[in-house]
Design a protein around this motif. Structure first.
Motif, PDB file in Angstrom:
ATOM      1  N   GLY A 138       0.791  -1.224   0.000  1.00  0.00           N
ATOM      2  CA  GLY A 138       0.000   0.000   0.000  1.00  0.00           C
ATOM      3  C   GLY A 138       0.819   1.267   0.000  1.00  0.00           C
ATOM      4  O   GLY A 138       0.278   2.363  -0.016  1.00  0.00           O
ATOM      5  N   VAL A 139       2.132   1.140   0.009  1.00  0.00           N
ATOM      6  CA  VAL A 139       2.999   2.320   0.077  1.00  0.00           C
ATOM      7  C   VAL A 139       3.742   2.531  -1.235  1.00  0.00           C
ATOM      8  O   VAL A 139       3.576   3.551  -1.913  1.00  0.00           O
ATOM      9  N   SER A 140       4.547   1.556  -1.603  1.00  0.00           N
ATOM     10  CA  SER A 140       5.386   1.720  -2.796  1.00  0.00           C
ATOM     11  C   SER A 140       4.792   1.075  -4.034  1.00  0.00           C
ATOM     12  O   SER A 140       5.359   1.156  -5.113  1.00  0.00           O
ATOM     13  N   GLY A 141       3.637   0.395  -3.875  1.00  0.00           N
ATOM     14  CA  GLY A 141       2.993  -0.207  -5.032  1.00  0.00           C
ATOM     15  C   GLY A 141       3.521  -1.582  -5.372  1.00  0.00           C
ATOM     16  O   GLY A 141       3.099  -2.195  -6.340  1.00  0.00           O
ATOM     17  N   ASP A 142       4.472  -2.112  -4.581  1.00  0.00           N
ATOM     18  CA  ASP A 142       4.953  -3.472  -4.809  1.00  0.00           C
ATOM     19  C   ASP A 142       4.816  -4.262  -3.512  1.00  0.00           C
ATOM     20  O   ASP A 142       4.278  -3.770  -2.533  1.00  0.00           O
ATOM     21  N   ASP A 143       5.269  -5.483  -3.514  1.00  0.00           N
ATOM     22  CA  ASP A 143       5.119  -6.313  -2.319  1.00  0.00           C
ATOM     23  C   ASP A 143       6.435  -6.491  -1.577  1.00  0.00           C
ATOM     24  O   ASP A 143       6.656  -7.490  -0.896  1.00  0.00           O
ATOM     25  N   THR A 144       7.326  -5.509  -1.693  1.00  0.00           N
ATOM     26  CA  THR A 144       8.603  -5.559  -0.981  1.00  0.00           C
ATOM     27  C   THR A 144       8.344  -5.644   0.525  1.00  0.00           C
ATOM     28  O   THR A 144       7.619  -4.819   1.072  1.00  0.00           O
ATOM     29  N   PRO A 145       8.917  -6.618   1.212  1.00  0.00           N
ATOM     30  CA  PRO A 145       8.660  -6.732   2.653  1.00  0.00           C
ATOM     31  C   PRO A 145       9.406  -5.655   3.429  1.00  0.00           C
ATOM     32  O   PRO A 145      10.411  -5.114   2.975  1.00  0.00           O
ATOM     33  N   PHE A 146       8.880  -5.332   4.600  1.00  0.00           N
ATOM     34  CA  PHE A 146       9.640  -4.487   5.515  1.00  0.00           C
ATOM     35  C   PHE A 146      10.798  -5.337   6.029  1.00  0.00           C
ATOM     36  O   PHE A 146      10.581  -6.447   6.546  1.00  0.00           O
ATOM     37  N   PRO A 147      12.042  -4.870   5.900  1.00  0.00           N
ATOM     38  CA  PRO A 147      13.204  -5.748   6.079  1.00  0.00           C
ATOM     39  C   PRO A 147      13.290  -6.434   7.435  1.00  0.00           C
ATOM     40  O   PRO A 147      13.513  -7.640   7.520  1.00  0.00           O
ATOM     41  N   TYR A 148      13.130  -5.677   8.508  1.00  0.00           N
ATOM     42  CA  TYR A 148      13.266  -6.288   9.822  1.00  0.00           C
ATOM     43  C   TYR A 148      12.098  -7.215  10.135  1.00  0.00           C
ATOM     44  O   TYR A 148      12.265  -8.252  10.774  1.00  0.00           O
ATOM     45  N   PHE A 149      10.904  -6.835   9.703  1.00  0.00           N
ATOM     46  CA  PHE A 149       9.762  -7.698   9.967  1.00  0.00           C
ATOM     47  C   PHE A 149       9.951  -9.049   9.282  1.00  0.00           C
ATOM     48  O   PHE A 149       9.684 -10.106   9.853  1.00  0.00           O
ATOM     49  N   GLN A 150      10.451  -8.994   8.044  1.00  0.00           N
ATOM     50  CA  GLN A 150      10.721 -10.232   7.317  1.00  0.00           C
ATOM     51  C   GLN A 150      11.772 -11.070   8.049  1.00  0.00           C
ATOM     52  O   GLN A 150      11.639 -12.284   8.200  1.00  0.00           O
ATOM     53  N   SER A 151      12.822 -10.401   8.528  1.00  0.00           N
ATOM     54  CA  SER A 151      13.917 -11.114   9.178  1.00  0.00           C
ATOM     55  C   SER A 151      13.506 -11.725  10.511  1.00  0.00           C
ATOM     56  O   SER A 151      13.894 -12.848  10.837  1.00  0.00           O
ATOM     57  N   GLN A 152      12.746 -10.990  11.288  1.00  0.00           N
ATOM     58  CA  GLN A 152      12.460 -11.425  12.650  1.00  0.00           C
ATOM     59  C   GLN A 152      11.193 -12.269  12.786  1.00  0.00           C
ATOM     60  O   GLN A 152      11.086 -13.091  13.683  1.00  0.00           O
ATOM     61  N   PHE A 153      10.217 -12.040  11.908  1.00  0.00           N
ATOM     62  CA  PHE A 153       8.948 -12.748  12.042  1.00  0.00           C
ATOM     63  C   PHE A 153       8.592 -13.613  10.831  1.00  0.00           C
ATOM     64  O   PHE A 153       7.984 -14.663  10.985  1.00  0.00           O
ATOM     65  N   GLY A 154       8.969 -13.160   9.625  1.00  0.00           N
ATOM     66  CA  GLY A 154       8.627 -13.942   8.439  1.00  0.00           C
ATOM     67  C   GLY A 154       7.143 -14.242   8.393  1.00  0.00           C
ATOM     68  O   GLY A 154       6.312 -13.335   8.420  1.00  0.00           O
ATOM     69  N   ASP A 155       6.782 -15.540   8.361  1.00  0.00           N
ATOM     70  CA  ASP A 155       5.370 -15.932   8.343  1.00  0.00           C
ATOM     71  C   ASP A 155       4.918 -16.465   9.702  1.00  0.00           C
ATOM     72  O   ASP A 155       3.944 -17.217   9.804  1.00  0.00           O
ATOM     73  N   ILE A 156       5.606 -16.092  10.761  1.00  0.00           N
ATOM     74  CA  ILE A 156       5.309 -16.594  12.105  1.00  0.00           C
ATOM     75  C   ILE A 156       3.919 -16.153  12.581  1.00  0.00           C
ATOM     76  O   ILE A 156       3.177 -16.925  13.183  1.00  0.00           O
ATOM     77  N   ILE A 157       3.552 -14.894  12.336  1.00  0.00           N
ATOM     78  CA  ILE A 157       2.318 -14.349  12.902  1.00  0.00           C
ATOM     79  C   ILE A 157       1.111 -14.712  12.034  1.00  0.00           C
ATOM     80  O   ILE A 157       1.028 -14.331  10.869  1.00  0.00           O
TER      81      ILE A 157
END
Length: 535
Positions: A138-157
């Motif tokens: 919803g921000v940059s128009g692509d599905d680029t993950p937020f870097p730290y969220f990807q690193s620390q949580f991935g698909d955990i939540i």
């Protein structure tokens, strides 16, 4: 008017002017003495640092200059303790975990306001986590993950929901041993949903949190200004009215600015300058608990570096003791693993690559490069606690490499560009480092070297399926003894594959005015300044 009256009138006027100027001069002198003497009353702190922030939206960045500022604008559900990584209450007063480790319920602090006047509540927490889970769609128009969220949580939540106005519940797809520690990290702050909606991709320039200071101004590569938030929930804080973060790239220039009173606090202190700072009665040294590693990354997808033997050869060619003597003045120890010895699970049985140029040449010959090869070595453009002078360290390593026939071209970029291009895998080799975010091995090994994080924090593009399985297993393992065994095995694999040349673990220092008090430095490098003041 006769001459005598004119003389008396002139004399009176001169006397009045003289008294007025004397009073002004005296006032200025008093103010100057007041500041120089360190008397109470100074409410503005100027923090001189080596580089500018890249973003004031903590979700979008991974670098410390940003977190130095945002740690004081925003708050997290859970805090680390003062000077350690023990967990304490933050925006959440308490929490409980289900027996299976899949559900966490948090009771939130009531009466907390965002800087824009809106209320902090469970819905605000849900909004932020849903934003991170969705990524930048919803921000940059692509599905680029937020870097730290990807690193620390991935698909955990799996789900985040508001149970009550001040109660929020997290459901996980699988247990995660470091879930609570991850929540205490600097990127996972709760921002104002209203401000996020209003500013969109410009939120980085208009950050709004619940912290002790509110954002005022950002002049790129010059200064960031934050001011006291009058409605802050913690009574009596912050002590300061204003903090100015000044960008002063040269270490020597920052120290001069401290000596002349232009700034009150500096980081990136040259270790060779520590003795003279200690001898200056107007200054003091602040020591940060060590939780870092400096390294030379070897991008495993580029040219000769795709060969493990080449990467091993380069490890043999770096003289770490000389680096420590030349650039750290003894305030460091050689690094043999990608994480510091204070982290649980550190494998002390591993033997480091010794400095052995003949062994390095032998391995290059075996790999098919008897005459060496050419490559770029990227030098950090900003000082860090773990890397006080990237250019000089690069030059020293270049000298070592050229002794085994590896011809090096030193390259550098503006800090934001440096990180962006390195993350994209454009560097052959690059100097970087890491200050731990939560005191756990996962934050070093998985975040920096697992295949899940290629393109975010794994700049070397290194992948190993066995390592990946070990790191994923360690995340879910609740038995600390078993977790440590898994991490020790992981370090053996990393040592053999050699995607890095671990360089040093430094003992960071800051310098400041002698009348600063109430400042406690965090091992994570992200310092809260709400208790700092001038005595």
């Amino acid at each position: 008017m006769n001459k005598s009256k004119r003389f008396l009138f002139t004399l009176s006027i001169m006397l009045i002017i003289s008294l007025f100027l004397g009073a002004c001069s005296g006032a200025k002198e008093t103010d100057s003495k007041k500041k120089d003497s360190g008397a109470t009353g100074q409410k503005e702190l100027v923090f001189g640092r080596g580089g500018d922030s890249t973003s004031l939206d903590p979700a979008t960045t991974t670098e410390g200059e940003s977190f130095k500022v945002t740690e004081n604008i925003f708050e997290k559900l859970i805090n680390f303790g003062e000077g350690n990584t023990e967990l304490e209450e933050g925006l959440a007063l308490d929490w409980e975990m289900s027996e299976d480790g899949l559900v966490y319920t948090f009771n939130l602090r009531e009466g907390v306001k965002f800087h824009d006047g809106t209320d902090f509540n469970a819905e605000a927490v849900v909004y932020n986590f849903e934003r991170w889970i969705k990524g930048n769609t919803g921000v940059s128009g692509d599905d680029t993950p937020f870097p730290y969220f990807q690193s620390q949580f991935g698909d955990i939540i799996k789900e985040v929901k508001a149970v009550e106005e001040y109660k929020v519940q997290f459901t996980l797809n699988r247990p995660q041993a470091v879930f609570l520690k991850n929540l205490a990290m600097s990127p996972f702050v709760i921002a104002s949903p209203t401000a996020l909606e209003k500013h969109g991709d410009k939120f980085s320039e208009h950050p709004v949190g619940t912290g002790p200071f509110k954002f005022i101004e950002w002049k790129r590569n010059d200064k960031i200004v934050i001011e006291k938030f009058e409605d802050y929930w913690m009574e009596g804080y912050p002590k300061l009215d204003r903090i100015i973060f000044r960008s002063i790239p040269e270490n020597s220039a920052r120290l001069n600015a401290l000596k002349t009173g232009e700034v009150d606090l500096i980081d990136g202190v040259n270790f060779s300058d520590v003795p003279q700072i200690k001898e200056d009665a107007n200054l003091q040294i602040f020591s940060r608990p060590s939780l870092n590693v400096a390294y030379l990354g070897l991008t495993a997808t580029r040219g000769p570096l795709t060969d493990k033997k080449v990467r091993q050869a380069l490890n043999y060619a770096v003289d770490k003791e000389t680096l420590i003597t030349a650039f750290y003045e003894g305030y460091a120890q050689p690094a043999k693993n990608p994480m510091p010895p204070v982290i649980a699970g550190y494998n002390d049985k591993i033997e480091d690559y010794p400095f052995d140029l003949e062994k390095a040449k032998e391995l290059l010959t075996e790999a098919g490069y008897p005459d060496g090869f050419e490559m770029e070595l990227w030098a950090m453009p900003v000082p860090r606690d773990y890397m006080p002078d990237g250019q000089k360290v690069a030059e020293a390593i270049k000298s070592n490499f050229e002794k085994i026939g590896v011809k090096v071209k030193i390259v550098s970029y503006e800090w934001g560009t440096y990180l962006e291009k390195a993350a994209a895998g454009e560097a052959d080799s690059f100097l970087l480092g890491w200050t731990g975010d939560n005191g756990d091995a996962d934050n070093f090994l998985y975040v920096l070297l697992d295949e899940d994080n290629i393109g975010t924090n794994n700049y070397t593009y290194y992948k190993n399926s066995e390592l990946h399985q070990i790191l994923i297993e360690a995340q879910a393992e609740v038995d600390e003894g078993k977790r440590e065994e898994l991490y020790q095995k992981a370090q053996e694999i990393i040592k053999d594959d050699a995607p890095w040349i671990p360089l040093v673990h430094s003992e960071p220092v800051l310098a400041g005015s002698a009348n600063i008090t109430g400042l406690t430095l965090q091992p994570t490098g992200s310092d809260k300044l709400h208790k700092a003041e001038f005595k």
